[in-house]
Structures are given as structure tokens and as C-alpha cells.
Design a protein around this motif. Structure first.
Motif, PDB file in Angstrom:
ATOM      1  N   ASN A 171     -11.260 -14.800 -12.101  1.00 41.54           N
ATOM      2  CA  ASN A 171     -11.031 -13.471 -11.547  1.00 41.54           C
ATOM      3  C   ASN A 171      -9.868 -12.789 -12.256  1.00 41.54           C
ATOM      4  N   ILE A 172      -9.799 -11.476 -12.130  1.00 40.97           N
ATOM      5  CA  ILE A 172      -8.814 -10.684 -12.852  1.00 40.97           C
ATOM      6  C   ILE A 172      -7.775 -10.115 -11.887  1.00 40.97           C
ATOM      7  N   LEU A 173      -6.511 -10.395 -12.169  1.00 41.03           N
ATOM      8  CA  LEU A 173      -5.418  -9.771 -11.438  1.00 41.03           C
ATOM      9  C   LEU A 173      -4.990  -8.511 -12.176  1.00 41.03           C
ATOM     10  N   MET A 174      -4.686  -7.477 -11.421  1.00 39.53           N
ATOM     11  CA  MET A 174      -4.324  -6.185 -12.012  1.00 39.53           C
ATOM     12  C   MET A 174      -3.184  -5.549 -11.248  1.00 39.53           C
ATOM     13  N   LEU A 175      -2.252  -4.973 -11.990  1.00 39.10           N
ATOM     14  CA  LEU A 175      -1.234  -4.117 -11.389  1.00 39.10           C
ATOM     15  C   LEU A 175      -1.748  -2.685 -11.395  1.00 39.10           C
ATOM     16  N   ASP A 176      -1.562  -2.008 -10.294  1.00 37.46           N
ATOM     17  CA  ASP A 176      -2.037  -0.632 -10.175  1.00 37.46           C
ATOM     18  C   ASP A 176      -0.989   0.155  -9.391  1.00 37.46           C
ATOM     19  N   GLU A 177      -0.233   0.969 -10.105  1.00 36.72           N
ATOM     20  CA  GLU A 177       0.877   1.713  -9.519  1.00 36.72           C
ATOM     21  C   GLU A 177       1.863   0.737  -8.889  1.00 36.72           C
ATOM     22  N   HIS A 178       1.967   0.667  -7.557  1.00 40.20           N
ATOM     23  CA  HIS A 178       2.941  -0.217  -6.904  1.00 40.20           C
ATOM     24  C   HIS A 178       2.273  -1.404  -6.222  1.00 40.20           C
ATOM     25  N   ARG A 179       1.074  -1.766  -6.702  1.00 42.11           N
ATOM     26  CA  ARG A 179       0.304  -2.808  -6.013  1.00 42.11           C
ATOM     27  C   ARG A 179      -0.165  -3.880  -6.980  1.00 42.11           C
ATOM     28  N   LEU A 180      -0.394  -5.076  -6.423  1.00 49.98           N
ATOM     29  CA  LEU A 180      -1.090  -6.144  -7.117  1.00 49.98           C
ATOM     30  C   LEU A 180      -2.491  -6.226  -6.530  1.00 49.98           C
ATOM     31  N   ARG A 181      -3.523  -6.161  -7.407  1.00 51.44           N
ATOM     32  CA  ARG A 181      -4.896  -6.160  -6.939  1.00 51.44           C
ATOM     33  C   ARG A 181      -5.688  -7.260  -7.659  1.00 51.44           C
ATOM     34  N   ARG A 182      -6.827  -7.611  -7.104  1.00 53.38           N
ATOM     35  CA  ARG A 182      -7.689  -8.629  -7.713  1.00 53.38           C
ATOM     36  C   ARG A 182      -9.104  -8.093  -7.821  1.00 53.38           C
ATOM     37  N   TYR A 183      -9.664  -8.258  -9.020  1.00 49.39           N
ATOM     38  CA  TYR A 183     -11.084  -7.967  -9.208  1.00 49.39           C
ATOM     39  C   TYR A 183     -11.832  -9.299  -9.202  1.00 49.39           C
ATOM     40  N   ASP A 184     -12.691  -9.473  -8.205  1.00 49.89           N
ATOM     41  CA  ASP A 184     -13.521 -10.666  -8.078  1.00 49.89           C
ATOM     42  C   ASP A 184     -14.750 -10.458  -8.958  1.00 49.89           C
ATOM     43  N   VAL A 185     -14.791 -11.209 -10.067  1.00 51.14           N
ATOM     44  CA  VAL A 185     -15.837 -10.990 -11.061  1.00 51.14           C
ATOM     45  C   VAL A 185     -17.213 -11.305 -10.480  1.00 51.14           C
ATOM     46  N   GLY A 186     -17.337 -12.426  -9.751  1.00 51.11           N
ATOM     47  CA  GLY A 186     -18.631 -12.822  -9.218  1.00 51.11           C
ATOM     48  C   GLY A 186     -19.148 -11.874  -8.156  1.00 51.11           C
ATOM     49  N   ALA A 187     -18.237 -11.413  -7.287  1.00 50.61           N
ATOM     50  CA  ALA A 187     -18.650 -10.525  -6.191  1.00 50.61           C
ATOM     51  C   ALA A 187     -18.631  -9.063  -6.587  1.00 50.61           C
ATOM     52  N   ASP A 188     -18.060  -8.750  -7.758  1.00 51.70           N
ATOM     53  CA  ASP A 188     -17.925  -7.369  -8.220  1.00 51.70           C
ATOM     54  C   ASP A 188     -17.205  -6.514  -7.186  1.00 51.70           C
ATOM     55  N   LYS A 189     -16.068  -7.031  -6.717  1.00 52.30           N
ATOM     56  CA  LYS A 189     -15.283  -6.311  -5.710  1.00 52.30           C
ATOM     57  C   LYS A 189     -13.813  -6.289  -6.089  1.00 52.30           C
ATOM     58  N   LEU A 190     -13.151  -5.185  -5.750  1.00 53.49           N
ATOM     59  CA  LEU A 190     -11.711  -5.013  -5.970  1.00 53.49           C
ATOM     60  C   LEU A 190     -11.001  -5.032  -4.626  1.00 53.49           C
ATOM     61  N   ARG A 191      -9.886  -5.788  -4.576  1.00 51.47           N
ATOM     62  CA  ARG A 191      -9.136  -5.889  -3.322  1.00 51.47           C
ATOM     63  C   ARG A 191      -7.640  -5.862  -3.611  1.00 51.47           C
ATOM     64  N   THR A 192      -6.899  -5.168  -2.774  1.00 50.53           N
ATOM     65  CA  THR A 192      -5.436  -5.137  -2.901  1.00 50.53           C
ATOM     66  C   THR A 192      -4.846  -6.389  -2.259  1.00 50.53           C
ATOM     67  N   LEU A 193      -3.945  -7.058  -3.004  1.00 46.64           N
ATOM     68  CA  LEU A 193      -3.330  -8.292  -2.515  1.00 46.64           C
ATOM     69  C   LEU A 193      -1.926  -8.077  -1.980  1.00 46.64           C
ATOM     70  N   ALA A 194      -1.130  -7.269  -2.661  1.00 52.65           N
ATOM     71  CA  ALA A 194       0.278  -7.109  -2.284  1.00 52.65           C
ATOM     72  C   ALA A 194       0.759  -5.724  -2.673  1.00 52.65           C
ATOM     73  N   GLY A 195       1.809  -5.276  -1.969  1.00 52.63           N
ATOM     74  CA  GLY A 195       2.363  -3.962  -2.239  1.00 52.63           C
ATOM     75  C   GLY A 195       1.658  -2.881  -1.441  1.00 52.63           C
ATOM     76  N   ALA A 196       2.065  -1.644  -1.673  1.00 49.30           N
ATOM     77  CA  ALA A 196       1.504  -0.512  -0.930  1.00 49.30           C
ATOM     78  C   ALA A 196       1.397   0.695  -1.838  1.00 49.30           C
ATOM     79  N   ALA A 197       0.360   1.462  -1.632  1.00 49.76           N
ATOM     80  CA  ALA A 197       0.121   2.648  -2.443  1.00 49.76           C
ATOM     81  C   ALA A 197       1.191   3.702  -2.198  1.00 49.76           C
ATOM     82  N   GLY A 198       1.680   4.281  -3.286  1.00 46.40           N
ATOM     83  CA  GLY A 198       2.585   5.416  -3.187  1.00 46.40           C
ATOM     84  C   GLY A 198       3.891   5.142  -2.482  1.00 46.40           C
ATOM     85  N   ASN A 199       4.316   3.872  -2.419  1.00 46.17           N
ATOM     86  CA  ASN A 199       5.512   3.526  -1.659  1.00 46.17           C
ATOM     87  C   ASN A 199       6.390   2.579  -2.460  1.00 46.17           C
ATOM     88  N   PRO A 200       7.082   3.074  -3.518  1.00 45.57           N
ATOM     89  CA  PRO A 200       7.878   2.183  -4.360  1.00 45.57           C
ATOM     90  C   PRO A 200       9.156   1.725  -3.669  1.00 45.57           C
TER      91      PRO A 200
END
Length: 519
Positions: free
Chosen positions: A398-427
Motif C-alpha cells: 500500500n502507498i502512504l501519502m502526505l497531503d497538506e497537513h495529513r498522512l493518508r493511505r491508498y489501499d492498492v487492492g481495495a482502490d480506496k484512500l483513507r486519512t490516517l493522521a492529522g487534520a485538513a486545513g489545521n496546521p
């Protein structure tokens, strides 16, 4: 919290509390919040030195233990008082809220029932000496005053004979290679300067601390400990080898292509470097041995969002490709994932070869080009990105990704993106549970040892994410910009934007300090 148990013996003739070793393996620690449990043990036949008369161990009524940092007590003294006709053995005192990377000492003093001291605390400075999983056949004799060392690293080097060398108490994340009668000695973890003169410029020098960097953007490392560095402002790729010398990987000779702004580097399973140039909107393949560079994806100087297709015929375009990560083990066919910053997408490049010529078919994985924070299960289709940045590959693919102020995971098998840590727009800079933790435009990721490491650029800090425990901690940095080497939490960085892990070493590109550092 982790508890480490050591046995302290009160010995005679003005001697002090000297340590024997007895420990249980530590579990994973919650960052800078350590607890040590100390269990004194009284040797019944020993005499204690006193100003007037000798006393035996059985005369001891209570003990006080003081933990010190640089001569200053840490918290209140702890007191152990024996029960009626019961020894002090087996009762523990604890010291909590300690920090990795700092050096502590323990002092103890023995008292009679009337509170008369019967040992001198200056000479009875105790040494805690224990390593996880070690069963000492004979307790080593250690000099008084040897400090406890709290560290946060796993040591995989040679054994040290405990009888010959005083081992330190190691509080870490476990995994120590030990055997009976031997101990691993690990010094306190510190940051250290590897390369970069610290001043912006283009001077080249084989001495890593004399070479100048300018707007360095990214690093990657191979299994041998060689670090490759994108020196963006100087349009070059450097190699800092494991032996400590610097060479220029690109350009060499008269290259077929040029670099404008190398944004990131990734090593493929074929040993080649892959370079994302966000100013030219392309991904190149670079042979680190010869300097030969070939185009893999995109068209130089042309920005776009097209995926590769046969009908209609489209070669695929990128728009400011940023971070890269390679996935797969077949050197002739693997994927590159890329943060396509200008398109607000995660894209994949299917890399194949005709003879030795690489080809890369582009596909959109996540994102529709509209800025947003939606995960795959949020009811908004498709999932959206706001500022795609650093990427890392997990062991399960699976792929971990930083996106703005968040850590997210793209599940390759399930083809789904999920936020793991942090919060949008809140540095912010905040440790804690994944949902409560906060980042400030983190730029790069690395994985290893069961953790995810984050270069939290605008917090000037290196963060560590334990996805199993669901915790984020600050591993290094104070949150203030600057430059300082030392214990991790005292070290200072200035917008660290690159991370790479080789073995147990974490390399850090301290971008605005124009230095490569390690922890």
C-alpha cells in the motif's frame, strides 16, 4: 509504559550502589515519555561505611533515590521504607516522563530508622546497568557515576563483553541482539552532520562537509548506505557514499537531457534512479554509474493531465510531478507512483522496457483534479487531494501519502484512500493519537523498523508515527527553525524536506540549512 528493572547492591567500605543486571525486554515506547522502575536489592552480608561506626545492611530502614539530569534533580526524591521484618528487596520506585537521548544518573542514600544517613550519596551514586534480554552470569563491577543512557535506536553491531566494558541501561524499542554474558552498548542517540557546507552555493568538493548545496530538494538511499541527493538549485544529482565521499552522478559528460528542478528521487528494483522534474513535467531514469538519463513519462516542458491510451493515442502528461516511490521487485516491470501536484492527483507509471529503453504508461489512481479532503468512503466520488506530497511504500504494497497537513493511505487492492493522521486545513505541532496529532505541511516520508517517519517541514521537526499503537510523537526538533546538533529533542532544523532510511540510520535533508544530517 515500558518498565525496566535493575538490581542495585549496597556494597561496603564507602563503596556505592553498584549495579547488576536483570531486565525484561522492552515493548514499543510512546515517544518522549519513558518510565523507569528501579528495584534496589540489599546484600545482607555487606557492611556500609559510616562516619563513626559500620552498619550492616540489615540496619537499613529506608532508602532515598534521586534521578538527576546534568546534576539537577528530576522530580521529587523517591523513598523506599522496609516493612516490619521485611527487606527492601522487590519494591520498586519509578521515575516517569523521561526523554530519550538525554543522560541521567541515579543517586541513593541509606538511612537508619531515626533518619541518620549511613552512606554518603556522593559516593553511592548508582549505575543502572541492564540490557533487554540479557542474563549476566557474573554481575560486572562498574565504576560509580556511569550514567544511564536513554536511547531510541536498535543496535545491530558486535557484542561487548560486560565484564570488560561497563554497559549502559538501554531504553529503546527492543530488538537487541544479545546473548548470555554479553551486552550491547549503545550511546545516546544524537543528530549528526553528514554533508553540505551549510552555505548556499555550487562549489563541489569530494569532502562531504565542504560541498555546497542550493535548494536541495530530495534524498533517497540504497541498502549499502549510499545516499543520493537532488541538489535542485544546482541542477545536479550527488552521491554521498557509505565511505563518506561525494561524487556527482548527474551531469556527467554531455547528457541528452537537462534538469530544471529535480523535485524527488526514487530507486527502482533495477538499481536505476528515477527523477521527477516538476519544472519540466517529466520523470527521467538515471543510471547512477554512467550518468545516462532517459525519459520515462511526460513530455519535457509540456504540462497536462492526460493518461496514456491507445484510442485515442495519448502518451500521457504530467503537471509538476513531485514525490516518487517505486513498487515491485521485477527489474523489468514495476510501477512508479507519483504525486502529480499540479493536477491534484496520485498517478502511477507502469514501467516496462524495450531492450534497455524505458517506457512509462500513465494512469490516474486517486483524484479528479479538484482540491478536496474527501476519503473514498466519505460519500463523495472520487476521493480528492489538496496538496499531494511525500510518498512511501508499505510492506504490504500500500502507498502512504502526505497531503497538506495529513498522512493518508491508498489501499492498492481495495482502490480506496483513507486519512490516517492529522487534520485538513489545521496546521499545528501536536503529538498524540492519530486523529488528534497535527502537522504543518509535511514534505517527505520514510518507513522502517515498524514506524513511519515524517519530515514535518514547517514545524522544523521529524515526527514518528506508530500506526500499530495509533500514536504520533516528535522524534527530533524543537518546533523552532535553527541549526543545532545534539540529542534529538534539542536538535534544530530549518524546513527539513527529505528523508531516507538505510538500516537503522535515518537520513534527513535539512533543506534551508543546506545540510544532509542523520539520526
Amino acid at each position: 509504559m515500558t518498565r525496566m528493572h535493575a538490581s542495585l547492591f549496597l556494597l561496603g567500605s564507602g563503596a556505592a550502589l553498584l549495579a547488576a543486571c536483570q531486565a525484561t525486554p522492552p515493548a514499543s515506547l510512546p515517544g518522549d515519555d519513558l518510565t523507569i522502575a528501579i528495584t534496589p536489592r540489599i546484600a545482607a552480608s555487606r557492611h556500609l561505611a559510616a562516619t563513626i561506626l559500620p552498619y550492616e545492611a540489615k540496619d537499613i530502614d529506608h532508602l532515598t533515590l534521586v534521578l538527576e539530569l546534568a546534576g539537577t534533580p528530576v522530580g521529587a526524591p523517591r523513598t523506599l521504607t522496609k516493612a516490619v521484618d521485611a527487606p527492601l528487596d522487590g519494591h520498586a520506585v519509578t521515575f516517569a516522563h523521561l526523554h530519550k537521548g538525554l543522560v541521567y544518573t541515579v543517586k541513593a542514600r541509606a538511612y537508619l530508622a531515626d533518619n541518620t544517613p549511613i552512606s554518603d550519596d556522593a559516593s553511592s551514586q548508582a549505575t543502572l546497568s541492564t540490557v533487554a534480554g540479557v542474563d549476566f552470569q557474573d554481575a560486572p563491577t562498574l565504576a560509580a557515576g556511569v550514567p544511564i543512557k536513554l536511547v531510541d535506536q536498535t543496535y545491530d553491531g558486535a557484542y561487548t563483553n560486560a565484564a570488560a566494558t561497563a554497559p549502559a541501561l538501554v531504553v529503546g524499542d527492543g530488538g537487541f541482539a544479545t546473548s548470555a554474558g554479553h551486552a550491547v552498548v549503545v550511546g545516546a542517540t544524537t543528530t549528526s552532520w553528514v554533508a553540505g557546507a551549510g552555505s548556499s552555493g555550487n562549489d563541489f568538493n569530494a569532502d562531504p562537509r565542504l560541498v555546497q548545496l542550493r535548494k536541495a530538494t530530495a534524498i533517497t538511499a540504497d541498502a549499502a548506505g549510499n545516499v543520493y541527493l537532488a541538489d535542485g538549485g544546482n541542477y545536479r544529482i550527488l552521491k554521498v557514499d557509505a565511505g563518506g565521499s561525494v561524487s556527482q552522478v548527474f551531469p556527467q559528460g554531455t547528457p541528452a537531457f537537462s534538469l530544471s528542478n529535480p523535485a524527488d528521487l526514487a530507486l527502482g528494483p533495477n538499481g536505476m534512479l528515477y527523477v521527477a522534474d516538476d519544472a519540466l513535467h517529466v520523470i527521467y531514469q538515471l543510471d547512477p554509474a554512467t550518468g545516462v538519463m532517459q525519459l520515462v513519462a511526460g513530455t519535457p516542458g509540456v504540462a497536462g493531465a492526460d493518461d496514456t491510451s491507445l484510442l485515442p493515442l495519448q502518451t500521457g502528461l504530467l503537471n509538476k510531478p513531485g514525490h516518487l516511490v517505486a513498487a515491485g521487485t521485477d527489474p523489468t516491470h514495476f510501477k512508479l507512483y507519483v504525486s502529480d501536484v499540479g493536477n491534484l492527483k496520485l498517478r502511477s507509471v507502469d514501467v516496462t522496457f524495450t531492450l534497455t529503453i524505458p517506457h512509462g504508461a500513465l494512469t490516474t489512481v486517486v483524484g479528479d483534479g479538484t482540491s478536496g479532503y474527501a476519503d473514498s468512503d466519505d460519500g463523495e466520488s472520487p476521493a480528492r487531494l489538496a496538496a499531494p506530497a511525500g510518498l512511501a511504500l508499505e510492506a504490504d504494497g500500500n502507498i502512504l501519502m502526505l497531503d497538506e497537513h495529513r498522512l493518508r493511505r491508498y489501499d492498492v487492492g481495495a482502490d480506496k484512500l483513507r486519512t490516517l493522521a492529522g487534520a485538513a486545513g489545521n496546521p499545528a505541532l501536536a503529538d498524540g493519537a492519530l486523529a488528534a496529532a497535527r502537522f504543518n505541511f509535511p514534505g517527505a516520508l520514510a518507513v522502517g523498523g515498524g514506524y513511519v517517519y515524517v519530515a514535518d517541514a514547517r514545524n522544523h521537526a521529524i515526527r514518528r508515527v506508530d500506526l500499530t499503537a495509533g500514536q504520533v510523537t516528535t522524534l527530533a526538533g524543537t518546533g523552532d527553525a535553527g541549526y543545532h546538533e545534539g540529542p534529538p529533542r534539542a536538535a534544530r532544523f530549518n524546513q527539513p524536506n527529505g528523508l531516507a532510511r538505510a538500516g537503522n540510520t535515518l537520513y534527513i535533508l535539512d533543506s534551508n540549512n543546506n545540510r544532509l544530517r542523520k539520526l
